[in-house]
Design a protein around this motif. Structure first.
Motif, PDB file in Angstrom:
ATOM      1  N   GLN A 144      -7.249  14.441 -59.995  1.00  0.00           N
ATOM      2  CA  GLN A 144      -8.437  15.199 -59.632  1.00  0.00           C
ATOM      3  C   GLN A 144      -8.450  15.449 -58.120  1.00  0.00           C
ATOM      4  O   GLN A 144      -7.856  14.696 -57.347  1.00  0.00           O
ATOM      5  CB  GLN A 144      -9.700  14.446 -60.046  1.00  0.00           C
ATOM      6  CG  GLN A 144      -9.843  14.276 -61.556  1.00  0.00           C
ATOM      7  CD  GLN A 144      -9.972  15.615 -62.264  1.00  0.00           C
ATOM      8  OE1 GLN A 144     -10.749  16.486 -61.851  1.00  0.00           O
ATOM      9  NE2 GLN A 144      -9.191  15.790 -63.320  1.00  0.00           N
ATOM     10  N   ALA A 145      -9.141  16.488 -57.683  1.00  0.00           N
ATOM     11  CA  ALA A 145      -9.086  16.924 -56.291  1.00  0.00           C
ATOM     12  C   ALA A 145      -9.554  15.858 -55.309  1.00  0.00           C
ATOM     13  O   ALA A 145      -9.069  15.790 -54.178  1.00  0.00           O
ATOM     14  CB  ALA A 145      -9.911  18.196 -56.112  1.00  0.00           C
ATOM     15  N   THR A 146     -10.499  15.011 -55.714  1.00  0.00           N
ATOM     16  CA  THR A 146     -11.085  14.036 -54.778  1.00  0.00           C
ATOM     17  C   THR A 146     -10.660  12.606 -55.087  1.00  0.00           C
ATOM     18  O   THR A 146     -11.346  11.653 -54.710  1.00  0.00           O
ATOM     19  CB  THR A 146     -12.615  14.140 -54.815  1.00  0.00           C
ATOM     20  OG1 THR A 146     -13.069  13.897 -56.174  1.00  0.00           O
ATOM     21  CG2 THR A 146     -13.089  15.502 -54.350  1.00  0.00           C
ATOM     22  N   THR A 147      -9.504  12.420 -55.746  1.00  0.00           N
ATOM     23  CA  THR A 147      -9.103  11.073 -56.174  1.00  0.00           C
ATOM     24  C   THR A 147      -8.852  10.144 -54.998  1.00  0.00           C
ATOM     25  O   THR A 147      -9.379   9.027 -54.925  1.00  0.00           O
ATOM     26  CB  THR A 147      -7.839  11.150 -57.047  1.00  0.00           C
ATOM     27  OG1 THR A 147      -8.106  11.925 -58.208  1.00  0.00           O
ATOM     28  CG2 THR A 147      -7.397   9.749 -57.464  1.00  0.00           C
ATOM     29  N   PHE A 148      -8.006  10.561 -54.065  1.00  0.00           N
ATOM     30  CA  PHE A 148      -7.573   9.658 -52.985  1.00  0.00           C
ATOM     31  C   PHE A 148      -8.573   9.705 -51.827  1.00  0.00           C
ATOM     32  O   PHE A 148      -8.760  10.752 -51.205  1.00  0.00           O
ATOM     33  CB  PHE A 148      -6.174  10.025 -52.514  1.00  0.00           C
ATOM     34  CG  PHE A 148      -5.133   9.914 -53.598  1.00  0.00           C
ATOM     35  CD1 PHE A 148      -5.024   8.766 -54.363  1.00  0.00           C
ATOM     36  CD2 PHE A 148      -4.272  10.967 -53.871  1.00  0.00           C
ATOM     37  CE1 PHE A 148      -4.081   8.656 -55.376  1.00  0.00           C
ATOM     38  CE2 PHE A 148      -3.323  10.875 -54.878  1.00  0.00           C
ATOM     39  CZ  PHE A 148      -3.231   9.712 -55.629  1.00  0.00           C
ATOM     40  N   THR A 149      -9.175   8.561 -51.541  1.00  0.00           N
ATOM     41  CA  THR A 149     -10.229   8.487 -50.523  1.00  0.00           C
ATOM     42  C   THR A 149      -9.909   7.531 -49.386  1.00  0.00           C
ATOM     43  O   THR A 149     -10.656   7.467 -48.412  1.00  0.00           O
ATOM     44  CB  THR A 149     -11.541   8.043 -51.171  1.00  0.00           C
ATOM     45  OG1 THR A 149     -11.343   6.761 -51.819  1.00  0.00           O
ATOM     46  CG2 THR A 149     -12.021   9.065 -52.195  1.00  0.00           C
ATOM     47  N   GLU A 150      -8.796   6.766 -49.497  1.00  0.00           N
ATOM     48  CA  GLU A 150      -8.470   5.786 -48.461  1.00  0.00           C
ATOM     49  C   GLU A 150      -6.964   5.719 -48.249  1.00  0.00           C
ATOM     50  O   GLU A 150      -6.181   5.975 -49.162  1.00  0.00           O
ATOM     51  CB  GLU A 150      -8.977   4.389 -48.845  1.00  0.00           C
ATOM     52  CG  GLU A 150     -10.489   4.282 -48.933  1.00  0.00           C
ATOM     53  CD  GLU A 150     -10.960   2.874 -49.262  1.00  0.00           C
ATOM     54  OE1 GLU A 150     -10.095   1.992 -49.493  1.00  0.00           O
ATOM     55  OE2 GLU A 150     -12.176   2.646 -49.271  1.00  0.00           O
ATOM     56  N   ILE A 151      -6.577   5.355 -47.021  1.00  0.00           N
ATOM     57  CA  ILE A 151      -5.195   4.985 -46.722  1.00  0.00           C
ATOM     58  C   ILE A 151      -5.228   3.564 -46.203  1.00  0.00           C
ATOM     59  O   ILE A 151      -6.102   3.199 -45.414  1.00  0.00           O
ATOM     60  CB  ILE A 151      -4.541   5.958 -45.723  1.00  0.00           C
ATOM     61  CG1 ILE A 151      -3.070   5.586 -45.490  1.00  0.00           C
ATOM     62  CG2 ILE A 151      -5.302   6.033 -44.405  1.00  0.00           C
ATOM     63  CD1 ILE A 151      -2.268   6.671 -44.772  1.00  0.00           C
ATOM     64  N   SER A 152      -4.301   2.733 -46.669  1.00  0.00           N
ATOM     65  CA  SER A 152      -4.408   1.299 -46.454  1.00  0.00           C
ATOM     66  C   SER A 152      -3.058   0.686 -46.110  1.00  0.00           C
ATOM     67  O   SER A 152      -2.029   1.105 -46.642  1.00  0.00           O
ATOM     68  CB  SER A 152      -4.941   0.602 -47.713  1.00  0.00           C
ATOM     69  OG  SER A 152      -6.088   1.240 -48.228  1.00  0.00           O
ATOM     70  N   PHE A 153      -3.103  -0.352 -45.261  1.00  0.00           N
ATOM     71  CA  PHE A 153      -1.925  -1.180 -45.027  1.00  0.00           C
ATOM     72  C   PHE A 153      -1.920  -2.315 -46.055  1.00  0.00           C
ATOM     73  O   PHE A 153      -1.688  -3.480 -45.724  1.00  0.00           O
ATOM     74  CB  PHE A 153      -1.920  -1.728 -43.603  1.00  0.00           C
ATOM     75  CG  PHE A 153      -1.479  -0.717 -42.568  1.00  0.00           C
ATOM     76  CD1 PHE A 153      -0.141  -0.447 -42.350  1.00  0.00           C
ATOM     77  CD2 PHE A 153      -2.421  -0.032 -41.817  1.00  0.00           C
ATOM     78  CE1 PHE A 153       0.262   0.478 -41.405  1.00  0.00           C
ATOM     79  CE2 PHE A 153      -2.028   0.893 -40.859  1.00  0.00           C
ATOM     80  CZ  PHE A 153      -0.681   1.151 -40.653  1.00  0.00           C
ATOM     81  N   GLU A 154      -2.161  -1.983 -47.318  1.00  0.00           N
ATOM     82  CA  GLU A 154      -2.102  -2.907 -48.451  1.00  0.00           C
ATOM     83  C   GLU A 154      -2.099  -2.077 -49.724  1.00  0.00           C
ATOM     84  O   GLU A 154      -1.829  -0.876 -49.662  1.00  0.00           O
ATOM     85  CB  GLU A 154      -3.254  -3.935 -48.402  1.00  0.00           C
ATOM     86  CG  GLU A 154      -4.552  -3.386 -47.848  1.00  0.00           C
ATOM     87  CD  GLU A 154      -5.530  -2.925 -48.917  1.00  0.00           C
ATOM     88  OE1 GLU A 154      -5.101  -2.634 -50.051  1.00  0.00           O
ATOM     89  OE2 GLU A 154      -6.723  -2.845 -48.630  1.00  0.00           O
ATOM     90  N   ASN A 155      -2.376  -2.686 -50.874  1.00  0.00           N
ATOM     91  CA  ASN A 155      -2.156  -2.013 -52.155  1.00  0.00           C
ATOM     92  C   ASN A 155      -3.365  -1.251 -52.685  1.00  0.00           C
ATOM     93  O   ASN A 155      -3.328  -0.725 -53.795  1.00  0.00           O
ATOM     94  CB  ASN A 155      -1.681  -3.023 -53.201  1.00  0.00           C
ATOM     95  CG  ASN A 155      -2.786  -3.970 -53.644  1.00  0.00           C
ATOM     96  OD1 ASN A 155      -3.839  -4.066 -53.006  1.00  0.00           O
ATOM     97  ND2 ASN A 155      -2.545  -4.683 -54.724  1.00  0.00           N
ATOM     98  N   GLY A 156      -4.453  -1.205 -51.926  1.00  0.00           N
ATOM     99  CA  GLY A 156      -5.646  -0.504 -52.366  1.00  0.00           C
ATOM    100  C   GLY A 156      -6.750  -1.409 -52.839  1.00  0.00           C
ATOM    101  O   GLY A 156      -7.913  -1.014 -52.857  1.00  0.00           O
ATOM    102  N   SER A 157      -6.401  -2.636 -53.222  1.00  0.00           N
ATOM    103  CA  SER A 157      -7.417  -3.579 -53.684  1.00  0.00           C
ATOM    104  C   SER A 157      -7.463  -4.836 -52.828  1.00  0.00           C
ATOM    105  O   SER A 157      -7.993  -5.859 -53.247  1.00  0.00           O
ATOM    106  CB  SER A 157      -7.157  -3.951 -55.152  1.00  0.00           C
ATOM    107  OG  SER A 157      -5.868  -4.502 -55.318  1.00  0.00           O
TER     108      SER A 157
END
Length: 463
Positions: free
Chosen positions: A416-429
């Motif tokens: 979906q167009a708005t799926t990715f909301t963050e960039i992280s120096f880890e796995n997202g969680s």
């Protein structure tokens, strides 16, 4: 590469595409790392201790609590054309570590000497403006090879430990590190390695009863090398081991077993680490009368405002030399969880081989996966820079590493167009924090490009 106006010539047509996100180390303040694009959505940063970096003059300097480290990487095992550090900075993230020796640069205190004179100098790898200058270690006797300083350190058996010290040739071009065990019998040298400080190479790894696990030298300019050995003292049960960390003026083949009077060697900054299987040294930690711990570097998520249907995620990164710490070391773009995520991961295959995994998950299910361990000829190793670019789109995905396409997948669902909301120096969680060096993180919106143009960009980005 000019990150904000990448221009390529394709089929005699100029194509320009700007990243929609760019992190290139340069701007920072306490508690914050600045993005280049967008400028108002930065990483929060934390570290609860001082730490050290290499500055643009190749000198080691202290940075304060919660100050990010932009460091200039030193070539491993060799010097560059002028013996200088890299001319572009990278962002350094390290785990916590403790220096287990005391008086790490004061060899007149806390260390015992045998047949040596110890004289303070006016310089060190930290430059002249330092409170801990280097020591000139010189032979006090004539006709003996027993000339060293040593301090007892405590580590655990069945756990890799790293023993390092900065050395510079004086009137001897060889220095050595021994792990001396009084319970061993005979000469008592559990492990012994000598280092050629003229040519920048490990001279001899066979001076002890057992071989080291790993050895190496880092060049710091002006003749200084950080020399290290790692070792795992195996035992049937896990218990403490208390060898002496012995730093020696070494001998060469023409001197036999004798060292002439006034043979000399410069030493500075001794360090012993035993953190999660320390196969390489981390940044130097100075000590006085007590052991000192450098705490972990942490960078917290930066928000994204990108079109998620398709794009390129590019990283120019290098795993920490201590990558044998094990586990996963990740950078990702995500939705604040590990369910919808594009992940670049470093892991360990064995003592010498690096594992690279790149994956994409949608709603918790894997839709793209590459694992370098599946390669017949895996030439990925620690202490090497990697340019990694992953393209994703509906029914299409491709991964390039250092100029080579390593995986294509044509079974990709659309995000979906708005799926990715963050960039992280880890796995997202919040797990599997990245540990290493980062020069660039870029995200491109590729909706205006043809597939052949995307391929050209992947090639150029990773060359």
């Amino acid at each position: 590469m000019v990150f904000n106006s990448s221009l390529i010539l394709f089929n005699n047509k100029s194509i320009m595409i700007n990243p929609v996100y760019a992190f290139i180390p340069g701007g920072y303040k306490a508690d914050e790392l600045y993005n280049a694009i967008p400028y108002d959505k930065n990483f929060e940063f934390a570290r609860a201790s001082i730490a050290r970096r290499v500055n643009k003059d190749s000198l080691i300097e202290v940075v304060g609590n919660s100050i990010p480290r932009l460091t200039y990487q030193i070539p491993y095992g060799k010097r560059d054309v002028k013996g200088n550090a890299d001319n572009t900075p990278s962002y350094l993230m390290e785990p916590a570590s403790t220096n287990l020796v005391t008086y790490s640069s004061d060899y007149n205190v806390g260390w015992s000497g045998t047949n040596v004179n110890m004289d303070k100098t006016k310089f060190s790898p930290a430059g002249q403006a330092t409170m801990s200058p280097a020591t000139l270690l010189s032979t006090a006797g004539n006709g003996t090879q027993n000339q060293w300083v040593q301090q007892q350190a405590q580590v655990f058996t069945n756990q890799v430990s790293c023993w390092s010290v900065f050395m510079k040739a004086g009137k001897s071009g060889l220095g050595a590190i021994y792990l001396y065990d009084t319970t061993l019998g005979g000469a008592g040298i559990e492990v012994g390695v000598s280092f050629d400080l003229i040519n920048g190479s490990v001279a001899d790894e066979t001076l002890g009863v057992n071989p080291p696990r790993n050895t190496g030298m880092y060049y710091y300019g002006n003749g200084w090398y950080r020399c290290f050995i790692t070792y795992n003292k195996e035992d049937q049960s896990s218990k403490t081991w208390n060898p002496y960390f012995r730093i020696l003026i070494s001998i060469n083949s023409t001197q036999g077993n004798q060292l002439p009077l006034n043979t000399s060697l410069y030493i500075w900054g001794a360090m012993v680490e035993s953190e999660k299987n320390s196969n390489f040294p981390t940044s130097y930690i100075a000590t006085q009368q007590q052991q000192v711990t450098r705490t972990k570097d942490e960078a917290f998520n930066s928000t994204l405002d990108i079109a998620s249907q398709q794009g390129i995620f590019y990283a120019y990164i290098k795993p920490l030399n201590a990558w044998s710490f094990g586990g996963q070391r990740q950078i990702s773009i995500n939705d604040g969880t590990n369910d919808n995520v594009v992940t670049i991961n470093f892991s360990t295959i064995n003592n010498t081989t690096l594992g690279i995994q790149v994956s994409i998950k949608q709603n918790g299910s894997s839709i793209f996966f590459y694992n370098s361990a599946d390669e017949v000829d895996n030439d990925f190793y620690a202490d090497k820079w990697y340019k990694i670019a992953i393209f994703w789109s509906k029914d299409d995905g491709e991964l390039y590493i250092n100029g080579k396409s390593v995986r294509v997948d044509t079974q990709m669902p659309e995000f979906q167009a708005t799926t990715f909301t963050e960039i992280s120096f880890e796995n997202g969680s919040g797990f599997n924090d990245f540990e290493g060096y980062c020069k660039e993180l870029l995200i491109y919106d590729t909706r205006s490009l043809s597939r052949s143009e995307v391929t050209k960009y992947l090639q150029i980005l990773t060359q």
